[in-house]
Write a protein that holds these residues in place. Structure first.
Motif, mmCIF file in Angstrom:
data_model
loop_
_atom_site.group_PDB
_atom_site.id
_atom_site.type_symbol
_atom_site.label_atom_id
_atom_site.label_comp_id
_atom_site.label_asym_id
_atom_site.label_seq_id
_atom_site.Cartn_x
_atom_site.Cartn_y
_atom_site.Cartn_z
ATOM 1 N N GLN A 1 -26.829 -67.773 21.862
ATOM 2 C CA GLN A 1 -27.483 -69.096 21.318
ATOM 3 C C GLN A 1 -26.981 -70.205 22.247
ATOM 4 O OE1 GLN A 1 -25.164 -68.854 17.564
ATOM 5 N NE2 GLN A 1 -27.327 -69.069 16.380
ATOM 6 N N LEU A 2 -25.782 -70.173 23.024
ATOM 7 C CA LEU A 2 -25.606 -71.155 24.045
ATOM 8 C C LEU A 2 -26.248 -71.133 25.315
ATOM 9 C CD1 LEU A 2 -21.625 -71.269 23.902
ATOM 10 C CD2 LEU A 2 -23.324 -72.696 23.087
ATOM 11 N N GLY A 3 -27.070 -69.855 25.315
ATOM 12 C CA GLY A 3 -27.484 -69.446 26.782
ATOM 13 C C GLY A 3 -26.902 -68.485 27.847
ATOM 14 N N VAL A 4 -25.614 -68.052 26.917
ATOM 15 C CA VAL A 4 -24.921 -67.480 28.077
ATOM 16 C C VAL A 4 -25.203 -66.015 28.191
ATOM 17 C CG1 VAL A 4 -22.741 -66.341 28.549
ATOM 18 C CG2 VAL A 4 -22.748 -68.647 27.364
ATOM 19 N N GLU A 5 -25.755 -65.447 29.239
ATOM 20 C CA GLU A 5 -26.191 -63.920 29.558
ATOM 21 C C GLU A 5 -24.952 -62.880 29.503
ATOM 22 O OE1 GLU A 5 -29.297 -63.258 32.386
ATOM 23 O OE2 GLU A 5 -29.520 -65.580 32.767
ATOM 24 N N LEU A 6 -25.086 -62.099 28.499
ATOM 25 C CA LEU A 6 -24.048 -60.941 28.405
ATOM 26 C C LEU A 6 -24.741 -59.790 28.395
ATOM 27 C CD1 LEU A 6 -23.249 -63.342 25.693
ATOM 28 C CD2 LEU A 6 -21.269 -62.489 26.784
ATOM 29 N N GLY A 7 -23.893 -58.742 28.647
ATOM 30 C CA GLY A 7 -24.233 -57.378 28.453
ATOM 31 C C GLY A 7 -23.319 -56.416 28.960
ATOM 32 N N TRP A 8 -24.007 -55.150 29.331
ATOM 33 C CA TRP A 8 -23.043 -54.070 29.842
ATOM 34 C C TRP A 8 -23.922 -53.136 30.746
ATOM 35 C CZ3 TRP A 8 -22.266 -55.120 24.398
ATOM 36 C CH2 TRP A 8 -22.766 -54.168 23.999
ATOM 37 N N SER B 1 -18.955 -54.452 32.133
ATOM 38 C CA SER B 1 -19.552 -55.510 31.510
ATOM 39 C C SER B 1 -20.103 -56.654 32.442
ATOM 40 C CB SER B 1 -18.432 -56.224 30.719
ATOM 41 O OG SER B 1 -17.355 -56.880 31.268
ATOM 42 N N ILE B 2 -20.955 -57.416 31.786
ATOM 43 C CA ILE B 2 -21.661 -58.421 32.618
ATOM 44 C C ILE B 2 -21.704 -59.682 31.788
ATOM 45 C CG2 ILE B 2 -24.267 -59.113 33.349
ATOM 46 C CD1 ILE B 2 -24.763 -56.038 33.047
ATOM 47 N N LEU B 3 -21.505 -60.877 32.614
ATOM 48 C CA LEU B 3 -21.274 -62.247 32.295
ATOM 49 C C LEU B 3 -21.919 -63.309 33.094
ATOM 50 C CD1 LEU B 3 -20.031 -63.800 29.676
ATOM 51 C CD2 LEU B 3 -17.912 -64.025 31.352
ATOM 52 N N LYS B 4 -22.943 -64.101 32.543
ATOM 53 C CA LYS B 4 -23.692 -65.141 33.572
ATOM 54 C C LYS B 4 -23.766 -66.569 32.802
ATOM 55 C CE LYS B 4 -27.626 -65.637 36.594
ATOM 56 N NZ LYS B 4 -28.926 -65.008 36.975
ATOM 57 N N CYS B 5 -23.096 -67.281 33.337
ATOM 58 C CA CYS B 5 -23.258 -68.670 32.638
ATOM 59 C C CYS B 5 -23.966 -69.354 33.928
ATOM 60 C CB CYS B 5 -21.862 -69.600 32.449
ATOM 61 S SG CYS B 5 -20.841 -68.667 31.257
ATOM 62 N N GLY B 6 -24.720 -70.487 33.366
ATOM 63 C CA GLY B 6 -25.229 -71.817 34.057
ATOM 64 C C GLY B 6 -24.293 -72.972 34.018
ATOM 65 N N LYS C 1 -26.988 -53.194 42.462
ATOM 66 C CA LYS C 1 -26.896 -51.931 43.507
ATOM 67 C C LYS C 1 -25.355 -51.329 43.536
ATOM 68 C CE LYS C 1 -30.355 -53.903 46.559
ATOM 69 N NZ LYS C 1 -30.774 -54.679 47.807
ATOM 70 N N ILE C 2 -24.405 -52.208 42.854
ATOM 71 C CA ILE C 2 -22.919 -51.969 42.928
ATOM 72 C C ILE C 2 -22.548 -50.943 41.805
ATOM 73 C CG2 ILE C 2 -20.528 -52.926 42.862
ATOM 74 C CD1 ILE C 2 -21.642 -55.168 44.492
ATOM 75 N N ARG C 3 -21.957 -49.878 41.642
ATOM 76 C CA ARG C 3 -21.695 -48.791 40.852
ATOM 77 C C ARG C 3 -20.425 -49.151 40.254
ATOM 78 N NH1 ARG C 3 -23.472 -42.774 42.305
ATOM 79 N NH2 ARG C 3 -23.019 -41.811 40.428
ATOM 80 N N ASN C 4 -19.244 -49.426 41.031
ATOM 81 C CA ASN C 4 -17.952 -49.573 40.402
ATOM 82 C C ASN C 4 -17.460 -50.867 40.321
ATOM 83 O OD1 ASN C 4 -18.273 -46.638 40.811
ATOM 84 N ND2 ASN C 4 -17.249 -46.502 42.438
ATOM 85 N N ALA C 5 -17.345 -51.152 39.019
ATOM 86 C CA ALA C 5 -16.607 -52.387 38.789
ATOM 87 C C ALA C 5 -16.341 -52.542 37.285
ATOM 88 C CB ALA C 5 -17.541 -53.767 39.345
ATOM 89 N N GLY C 6 -15.172 -53.334 36.999
ATOM 90 C CA GLY C 6 -14.786 -53.304 35.474
ATOM 91 C C GLY C 6 -15.698 -54.408 35.018
ATOM 92 N N ALA C 7 -16.031 -55.430 35.652
ATOM 93 C CA ALA C 7 -17.020 -56.599 35.018
ATOM 94 C C ALA C 7 -17.154 -57.308 36.032
ATOM 95 C CB ALA C 7 -15.992 -57.166 33.919
ATOM 96 N N VAL C 8 -18.732 -57.885 35.902
ATOM 97 C CA VAL C 8 -19.417 -58.618 36.879
ATOM 98 C C VAL C 8 -19.577 -60.188 36.389
ATOM 99 C CG1 VAL C 8 -20.351 -56.824 38.382
ATOM 100 C CG2 VAL C 8 -21.640 -57.678 36.448
ATOM 101 N N GLY D 1 -13.531 -50.848 30.749
ATOM 102 C CA GLY D 1 -12.984 -51.901 29.874
ATOM 103 C C GLY D 1 -12.870 -51.320 28.528
ATOM 104 N N LEU D 2 -12.040 -52.191 27.873
ATOM 105 C CA LEU D 2 -11.677 -51.909 26.560
ATOM 106 C C LEU D 2 -12.891 -52.169 25.471
ATOM 107 C CD1 LEU D 2 -9.041 -50.794 24.822
ATOM 108 C CD2 LEU D 2 -8.858 -53.185 24.133
ATOM 109 N N SER D 3 -13.035 -51.238 24.559
ATOM 110 C CA SER D 3 -14.531 -51.656 23.708
ATOM 111 C C SER D 3 -14.207 -51.008 22.249
ATOM 112 C CB SER D 3 -15.632 -51.049 24.417
ATOM 113 O OG SER D 3 -15.634 -49.728 24.297
ATOM 114 N N VAL D 4 -15.083 -51.308 21.346
ATOM 115 C CA VAL D 4 -14.752 -50.398 20.065
ATOM 116 C C VAL D 4 -14.904 -48.996 20.049
ATOM 117 C CG1 VAL D 4 -16.000 -52.344 18.974
ATOM 118 C CG2 VAL D 4 -17.609 -50.488 19.809
ATOM 119 N N HIS D 5 -15.394 -48.424 21.440
ATOM 120 C CA HIS D 5 -15.420 -47.060 21.484
ATOM 121 C C HIS D 5 -14.114 -46.591 21.702
ATOM 122 C CE1 HIS D 5 -19.853 -46.822 22.017
ATOM 123 N NE2 HIS D 5 -19.769 -48.085 23.089
ATOM 124 N N ASP D 6 -13.095 -47.432 21.970
ATOM 125 C CA ASP D 6 -11.775 -46.794 22.034
ATOM 126 C C ASP D 6 -11.153 -46.713 20.769
ATOM 127 O OD1 ASP D 6 -11.204 -46.875 24.988
ATOM 128 O OD2 ASP D 6 -12.118 -48.818 25.041
#
Lengths: 431, 431
Positions: free
Chosen positions: B112-119, B392-397, A342-349, A381-386
């Motif tokens: 492979q470690l089970g880390v959830e990633l994405g954007w 970007s999204i990061l989630k570890c257990g 539900k949150i729109r503005n954040a660099g990374a969560v 955030g920085l990415s390959v797109h840059d």
């Protein structure tokens, strides 16, 4: 003491507005000084670069000394602790894997009229990576900037790093090697940015300059923008933690302090619906500060810019988080994914209690170069797109030109651009 | 007379270098003037905006007059010629269809470690579109800027357009309506940029400002960059035509002039391996200039900045095209696709003899806001990406934190950031 705000108090909107508008960095007007340096390097090249390096870094060099040699880099790698090198390699590999997924696909399609359309991505030929010297020389940042460039396909990746009094951080050189940097020069400040943008006899110019720096570096980047591409202008870093009563106060306090230790103008904010948690976090921050090596910096940041914001329920946190537009957003609630969506503005969560932001700083794989100071409202955030650019493609045959040409001719004439219309009419025997 | 260069002449590299480095625009230093206006509007809001408008546009307004009313927009639409409106609608629809294909997909994966990633991509909440007034008020540019914003999902799209002496171009208002602009204000110059960035009582601030303008507008955008996002700083426009002996000299001449008529600092370049074609194009340019309404502008551009470059074979054109990095690249050779695939730097390519650049200006569907003045080396045309940002999204257990934590702790300590290490160690009972 950090600011305490309560969403349900009558003056909340006013106080929250003032909190958002507060400047965390003295905006020293260094524009004139930076401009003089940039102009001098643009005009006199290496000579100006060497003079500025002697003046600001207390380092007298010849042009032939500017480039860090392969032998120096090898020696630096050998000087590094093996476990630290292994950790850097793990970081490098995970950053590379993550960023490979960002590589976009080219597109080519034919529409109903038979017009061929599409676009093609190509890498920027050369990029310059600015790396701060001294205490803010972070090998992890070298990887975060260099690896996406290499993944994108940048062939020439030039690093500049000041070496005040001749000192270079071996880990920074090791990270440069691991990250695929192809040239390193021991220069910094506005003069290094100018050399990358305009070129000198020793340093060939690049097409884009990335990486953070002090106020002079930021001003120089702003000045050369257009001549070369630049990335965002980095500001002080911040974290927003949203937590409910399930949150672990010690862990949250540690995360707030991990942000605060960066810089006295860093910012750490907690939003919670639990008065119990808010109180516990404050106590835990005070307790942990007692044994923190960088306690002076962290406590200044927490006292001057820290905040604890109480809300009645977590949905009230959503518009606040969007207004804050934090560089880093940690969510430690019962259902962090639902709130994040539900949150729109954040660099990374960073989702859930086991994802401290520090994982993302180093080995998560995602990029730690993120939009600061509310710029997540409009940037990423920085990415390959840059490091890629897109060329659009258009192809008509005679039939397609006949179908589309008359409308384009009308618009050309309406805009007073007759040669535009004629370039079509001539082909259609309409002019 | 345009410059004539021959790739096989001894001094080619030097002359080509000088040609590339030549400035096509007087870089009037308007920074101080723009800064004074921006600061004044930031401080005094509407009052400063109205004063600047009275001064520069000779138009005395109250704050309540600033916004163009729905009735005015309706009246403007009714004043437009029906065929022109239909052409604008065709353009709008084709631009929308093309740009919908640019919408990127969110990504979420587990490693492979089970880390959830994405954007995740989200639209910028609000954008400001600067539209020049007077002769450079192009309805097609309104569509090219507005439609990608709407496709991206921008909800609040604010247009500013100066109305010198109170005059507004009805087609510009009609295009704004067709393009989905939600608010229009009759202000321009640095003061309009300042109002969009800082907000006034009448104009709420936006998150990003796009669109071309004069030197004051460009300087103001540079100043507010960081506070808000901006698009590229637009420079004078250019076309590069690469043609072989199969090229039609009249068509090529018409395309060179379509570029040259924009502005005396526009640039038109032909690279060819055919001396016969080069001579015929020059003759055709002179002939067509005789009857062109904007002949004064076009002939100045062609004489001052035009160029014909001879190469022995078309492969020699590739590095030249990459160095020129043209905003528009037309290829009229026997196999245009094959040649295009080898060229890295171009804003847009137009393939084959039946794709005059003017089609792309209006109704091709691709965007006509493209990188100018060699900036295609590091940037791309306007797209939906300019109105989206990526979180970007990061989630570890617990298991993932255990796997990755120790390496991150090593790097935190190596960088002198103990609180970073502690935020992990505390969770792993390692501190």
């Amino acid at each position: 003491m950090p600011v305490r705000l309560d969403r349900s108090s009558a003056d909340f909107d006013q106080r929250f507005g003032a909190f958002l508008a507060a400047k965390r960095e003295a905006s020293a007007d260094v524009e004139a000084a930076a401009r003089a340096i940039v102009d001098d390097v643009a005009k006199r090249g290496d000579a100006a670069l060497l003079e500025a390096t002697a003046k600001f870094d207390r380092l007298t060099l010849d042009a032939s000394d500017l480039r860090v040699t392969a032998a120096e880099i090898e020696a630096a790698v050998k000087a590094c602790d093996a476990a630290t090198l292994d950790a850097l390699k793990l970081a490098r590999d995970r950053i590379e894997t993550y960023h490979r997924r960002q590589l976009p696909k080219d597109e080519r399609f034919t529409d109903q009229l038979g017009v061929e359309l599409g676009w093609r991505y190509t890498a920027i030929e050369s990029a310059g990576l600015y790396v701060p010297g001294g205490t803010a020389a972070y090998p992890s940042s070298v990887l975060m900037n260099a690896v996406p460039a290499k993944v994108a396909g940048v062939t020439r990746l030039v690093m500049v790093v000041p070496s005040p009094d001749g000192k270079l951080n071996p880990l920074v050189l090791a990270a440069a090697k691991l990250g695929g940097v192809t040239e390193i020069y021991r220069v910094g400040g506005a003069q290094a940015v100018a050399a990358l943008a305009h070129g000198t006899a020793t340093i060939a110019p690049v097409a884009k300059i990335i990486g953070p720096g002090n106020a002079y570096v930021a001003a120089a980047k702003r000045l050369v923008f257009g001549k070369v591409g630049i990335d965002m202008i980095a500001g002080p870093s911040e974290v927003l933690v949203i937590a409910d009563d399930t949150g672990n106060a010690d862990w949250i306090a540690a995360d707030l302090l991990a942000q605060a230790e960066h810089d006295a103008s860093a910012q750490s904010i907690l939003i919670t619906d639990s008065a119990r948690l808010a109180a516990d976090v404050e106590k835990a921050v005070e307790a942990q500060l007692k044994t923190l090596p960088r306690a002076v910096i962290a406590s200044a940041s927490w006292a001057d810019f820290g905040a604890i914001i109480m809300v009645k329920n977590l949905n009230d946190a959503i518009p606040l988080a969007d207004a804050i537009a934090a560089e880093h957003l940690e969510i430690m609630t019962q259902d962090p994914d639902a709130l994040a969506a539900k949150i729109r503005n954040a660099g990374a969560v960073f989702l859930g209690p086991h994802t401290p932001e520090a994982i993302g700083d180093y080995v998560g794989g995602s990029n730690h170069v993120l939009p600061t100071a509310r710029s997540a409202r409009f940037s990423s955030g920085l990415s390959v797109h840059d490091f890629l650019k897109r060329t659009s493609i258009l192809k008509c045959g005679p039939d397609q030109l006949r179908a589309l040409g008359p409308a384009a001719m009308i618009l050309g004439k309406a805009e007073g651009l007759d040669a535009h219309s004629r370039s079509i009419g001539l082909r259609l025997n309409l002019s």
